[in-house]
Design a protein around this motif. Structure first.
Motif, PDB file in Angstrom:
ATOM      1  N   GLY A  12       0.816  -1.205   0.000  1.00 51.23           N
ATOM      2  CA  GLY A  12       0.000   0.000   0.000  1.00 51.23           C
ATOM      3  C   GLY A  12       0.849   1.253   0.000  1.00 51.23           C
ATOM      4  N   SER A  13       0.554   2.176  -0.862  1.00 51.45           N
ATOM      5  CA  SER A  13       1.288   3.443  -0.922  1.00 51.45           C
ATOM      6  C   SER A  13       0.345   4.528  -1.410  1.00 51.45           C
ATOM      7  CB  SER A  13       2.487   3.331  -1.864  1.00 51.45           C
ATOM      8  OG  SER A  13       3.120   4.576  -2.021  1.00 51.45           O
ATOM      9  N   LYS A  14       0.300   5.631  -0.687  1.00 52.11           N
ATOM     10  CA  LYS A  14      -0.611   6.724  -1.048  1.00 52.11           C
ATOM     11  C   LYS A  14       0.012   7.669  -2.065  1.00 52.11           C
ATOM     12  CE  LYS A  14      -3.860   5.359   1.739  1.00 52.11           C
ATOM     13  NZ  LYS A  14      -5.096   4.771   1.206  1.00 52.11           N
ATOM     14  N   GLY A  15       1.300   7.984  -1.900  1.00 51.42           N
ATOM     15  CA  GLY A  15       1.950   8.947  -2.786  1.00 51.42           C
ATOM     16  C   GLY A  15       2.069   8.447  -4.209  1.00 51.42           C
ATOM     17  N   ILE A  16       2.496   7.182  -4.350  1.00 51.48           N
ATOM     18  CA  ILE A  16       2.641   6.543  -5.659  1.00 51.48           C
ATOM     19  C   ILE A  16       2.066   5.136  -5.542  1.00 51.48           C
ATOM     20  CG2 ILE A  16       4.230   5.842  -7.481  1.00 51.48           C
ATOM     21  CD1 ILE A  16       6.296   7.769  -6.326  1.00 51.48           C
ATOM     22  N   LYS A  17       1.071   4.804  -6.336  1.00 54.69           N
ATOM     23  CA  LYS A  17       0.462   3.478  -6.269  1.00 54.69           C
ATOM     24  C   LYS A  17       1.479   2.410  -6.664  1.00 54.69           C
ATOM     25  CE  LYS A  17      -3.616   0.875  -7.736  1.00 54.69           C
ATOM     26  NZ  LYS A  17      -4.835   0.881  -8.573  1.00 54.69           N
ATOM     27  N   ASN A  18       1.541   1.332  -5.871  1.00 56.15           N
ATOM     28  CA  ASN A  18       2.487   0.234  -6.122  1.00 56.15           C
ATOM     29  C   ASN A  18       3.914   0.744  -6.289  1.00 56.15           C
ATOM     30  OD1 ASN A  18       0.384  -1.719  -6.161  1.00 56.15           O
ATOM     31  ND2 ASN A  18      -0.073  -1.174  -8.283  1.00 56.15           N
ATOM     32  N   LYS A  19       4.272   1.682  -5.418  1.00 49.94           N
ATOM     33  CA  LYS A  19       5.548   2.393  -5.537  1.00 49.94           C
ATOM     34  C   LYS A  19       6.758   1.470  -5.655  1.00 49.94           C
ATOM     35  CE  LYS A  19       6.719   4.514  -1.805  1.00 49.94           C
ATOM     36  NZ  LYS A  19       6.702   5.556  -0.748  1.00 49.94           N
ATOM     37  N   ASN A  20       6.823   0.453  -4.815  1.00 47.63           N
ATOM     38  CA  ASN A  20       8.016  -0.390  -4.787  1.00 47.63           C
ATOM     39  C   ASN A  20       8.210  -1.217  -6.052  1.00 47.63           C
ATOM     40  OD1 ASN A  20       9.223   0.135  -2.126  1.00 47.63           O
ATOM     41  ND2 ASN A  20       7.254  -0.594  -1.364  1.00 47.63           N
ATOM     42  N   LEU A  21       7.152  -1.300  -6.881  1.00 47.68           N
ATOM     43  CA  LEU A  21       7.244  -2.042  -8.130  1.00 47.68           C
ATOM     44  C   LEU A  21       7.270  -1.139  -9.356  1.00 47.68           C
ATOM     45  CD1 LEU A  21       4.804  -4.997  -7.347  1.00 47.68           C
ATOM     46  CD2 LEU A  21       7.296  -4.937  -7.123  1.00 47.68           C
ATOM     47  N   ILE A  22       7.226   0.175  -9.137  1.00 50.49           N
ATOM     48  CA  ILE A  22       7.293   1.124 -10.248  1.00 50.49           C
ATOM     49  C   ILE A  22       8.624   0.958 -10.986  1.00 50.49           C
ATOM     50  CG2 ILE A  22       7.622   3.585 -10.767  1.00 50.49           C
ATOM     51  CD1 ILE A  22       4.750   3.014 -10.420  1.00 50.49           C
ATOM     52  N   GLU A  23       8.578   0.987 -12.303  1.00 50.03           N
ATOM     53  CA  GLU A  23       9.779   0.757 -13.106  1.00 50.03           C
ATOM     54  C   GLU A  23      10.714   1.964 -13.108  1.00 50.03           C
ATOM     55  OE1 GLU A  23      10.253   0.162 -17.716  1.00 50.03           O
ATOM     56  OE2 GLU A  23       9.591  -1.735 -16.834  1.00 50.03           O
ATOM     57  N   ILE A  24      11.968   1.687 -12.770  1.00 52.08           N
ATOM     58  CA  ILE A  24      13.026   2.694 -12.838  1.00 52.08           C
ATOM     59  C   ILE A  24      14.139   2.106 -13.693  1.00 52.08           C
ATOM     60  CG2 ILE A  24      14.737   4.053 -11.561  1.00 52.08           C
ATOM     61  CD1 ILE A  24      12.014   4.931 -10.817  1.00 52.08           C
ATOM     62  N   ASN A  25      14.359   2.671 -14.872  1.00 57.90           N
ATOM     63  CA  ASN A  25      15.382   2.171 -15.781  1.00 57.90           C
ATOM     64  C   ASN A  25      15.195   0.675 -16.058  1.00 57.90           C
ATOM     65  OD1 ASN A  25      17.568   2.573 -17.465  1.00 57.90           O
ATOM     66  ND2 ASN A  25      19.089   2.110 -15.887  1.00 57.90           N
ATOM     67  N   LYS A  26      13.953   0.296 -16.340  1.00 56.06           N
ATOM     68  CA  LYS A  26      13.563  -1.065 -16.727  1.00 56.06           C
ATOM     69  C   LYS A  26      13.643  -2.073 -15.577  1.00 56.06           C
ATOM     70  CE  LYS A  26      14.895  -0.332 -21.563  1.00 56.06           C
ATOM     71  NZ  LYS A  26      15.699  -0.818 -22.719  1.00 56.06           N
ATOM     72  N   LYS A  27      13.760  -1.592 -14.366  1.00 55.49           N
ATOM     73  CA  LYS A  27      13.771  -2.462 -13.195  1.00 55.49           C
ATOM     74  C   LYS A  27      12.814  -1.886 -12.152  1.00 55.49           C
ATOM     75  CE  LYS A  27      17.233  -5.212 -14.481  1.00 55.49           C
ATOM     76  NZ  LYS A  27      17.068  -6.672 -14.676  1.00 55.49           N
ATOM     77  N   PRO A  28      12.139  -2.748 -11.363  1.00 50.45           N
ATOM     78  CA  PRO A  28      11.274  -2.213 -10.300  1.00 50.45           C
ATOM     79  C   PRO A  28      12.093  -1.459  -9.268  1.00 50.45           C
ATOM     80  CG  PRO A  28      11.529  -4.589 -10.082  1.00 50.45           C
ATOM     81  CD  PRO A  28      12.135  -4.208 -11.396  1.00 50.45           C
ATOM     82  N   LEU A  29      11.497  -0.459  -8.647  1.00 54.05           N
ATOM     83  CA  LEU A  29      12.197   0.386  -7.679  1.00 54.05           C
ATOM     84  C   LEU A  29      12.934  -0.445  -6.624  1.00 54.05           C
ATOM     85  CD1 LEU A  29      12.743   3.235  -6.500  1.00 54.05           C
ATOM     86  CD2 LEU A  29      10.625   2.985  -5.196  1.00 54.05           C
ATOM     87  N   ILE A  30      12.288  -1.483  -6.119  1.00 51.50           N
ATOM     88  CA  ILE A  30      12.897  -2.277  -5.050  1.00 51.50           C
ATOM     89  C   ILE A  30      14.164  -3.002  -5.511  1.00 51.50           C
ATOM     90  CG2 ILE A  30      11.582  -4.390  -5.465  1.00 51.50           C
ATOM     91  CD1 ILE A  30      11.371  -4.672  -2.406  1.00 51.50           C
ATOM     92  N   TYR A  31      14.291  -3.248  -6.798  1.00 51.68           N
ATOM     93  CA  TYR A  31      15.461  -3.954  -7.328  1.00 51.68           C
ATOM     94  C   TYR A  31      16.759  -3.265  -6.944  1.00 51.68           C
ATOM     95  CZ  TYR A  31      19.172  -4.921 -10.705  1.00 51.68           C
ATOM     96  OH  TYR A  31      20.391  -5.190 -11.278  1.00 51.68           O
ATOM     97  N   TRP A  32      16.768  -1.926  -6.998  1.00 54.74           N
ATOM     98  CA  TRP A  32      18.017  -1.184  -6.794  1.00 54.74           C
ATOM     99  C   TRP A  32      18.534  -1.357  -5.364  1.00 54.74           C
ATOM    100  CZ3 TRP A  32      20.068   0.029 -11.205  1.00 54.74           C
ATOM    101  CH2 TRP A  32      19.222   0.174 -12.311  1.00 54.74           C
TER     102      TRP A  32
END
Length: 209
Positions: A12-32
């Motif tokens: 759950g995230s209010k600021g950005i939905k599904n924030k931890n899985l949002i793609e950053i440079n072709k990888k989900p945020l949590i990947y980094w």
């Protein structure tokens, strides 16, 4: 001393939905953050703590152990402290290295460097960050920046805390180590769409190379 890394990542995230899985440079945020943790040679183990099946699936895909977080610890008012307390009971860790996925860009080797500082200085708690000299407008009468004492801002890249303090509901112990790092790595935490847009631009420009 058993030192365990914990990446707290709720669905759950209010600021950005599904924030931890949002793609950053072709990888989900949590990947980094997972990538940085996997590079550590001093962590005895590390886990992602989540209640979300998609975050769990992605974490397992990247070869990370997952702590199934109770949903009562994944609410908007749930604290990181309560999440780490739950993780201690699962991992039997003596110290926790907390790595927030919303601070995805870390200097190479920062986790092991922080652990070495933590042990060498016999600290109760360590945080990375920088010295901030800004204060609320109107508080000082046009004083020069150089005359401001400043204060330490923790950036969320790395926290290290002894388990016995956390289990006593204390975020920090008495002996603190404030580990200053270059401002280039803690310009922002990815908490809202504007942060996300800036982060994507910086990575695309190879700003952190």
């Amino acid at each position: 001393m058993k030192i365990v890394g914990i990446i707290p990542a709720r669905g759950g995230s209010k600021g950005i939905k599904n924030k931890n899985l949002i793609e950053i440079n072709k990888k989900p945020l949590i990947y980094w953050t997972i990538k940085t943790a996997k590079e550590s040679k001093l962590l005895d183990d590390f886990y992602v703590s989540t209640e979300d099946p998609n975050i769990k699936r992605i974490s397992l895909k990247f070869g990370v152990k997952v702590i199934d977080r109770p949903k009562k610890l994944a609410k908007d008012n749930s604290t990181t402290l309560s999440v780490l307390q739950h993780s201690i009971k699962i991992t039997d860790a003596d110290a926790i290295v907390c790595l927030q996925p919303t601070s995805p860009i870390r200097p190479k080797g920062i986790i092991d460097k922080a652990i070495k500082k933590f042990i060498k200085n016999k600290s109760d708690s360590l945080a990375t960050g920088r010295i901030e000299h800004g204060y609320e407008w109107g508080k000082f009468n046009n004083i020069s920046r150089q005359k401001l004492k400043g204060w330490f801002w923790d950036d969320g890249l790395v926290y290290i805390m002894k388990s016995n303090h956390l289990l006593k509901n204390k975020w920090t112990g008495k002996k603190l180590y404030k580990m200053e790092i270059s401002k280039i790595y803690n310009l922002l935490e990815c908490d809202d769409p504007t942060d996300l847009k800036i982060l994507r631009k910086l990575i695309k420009l190879n700003y952190y190379d």
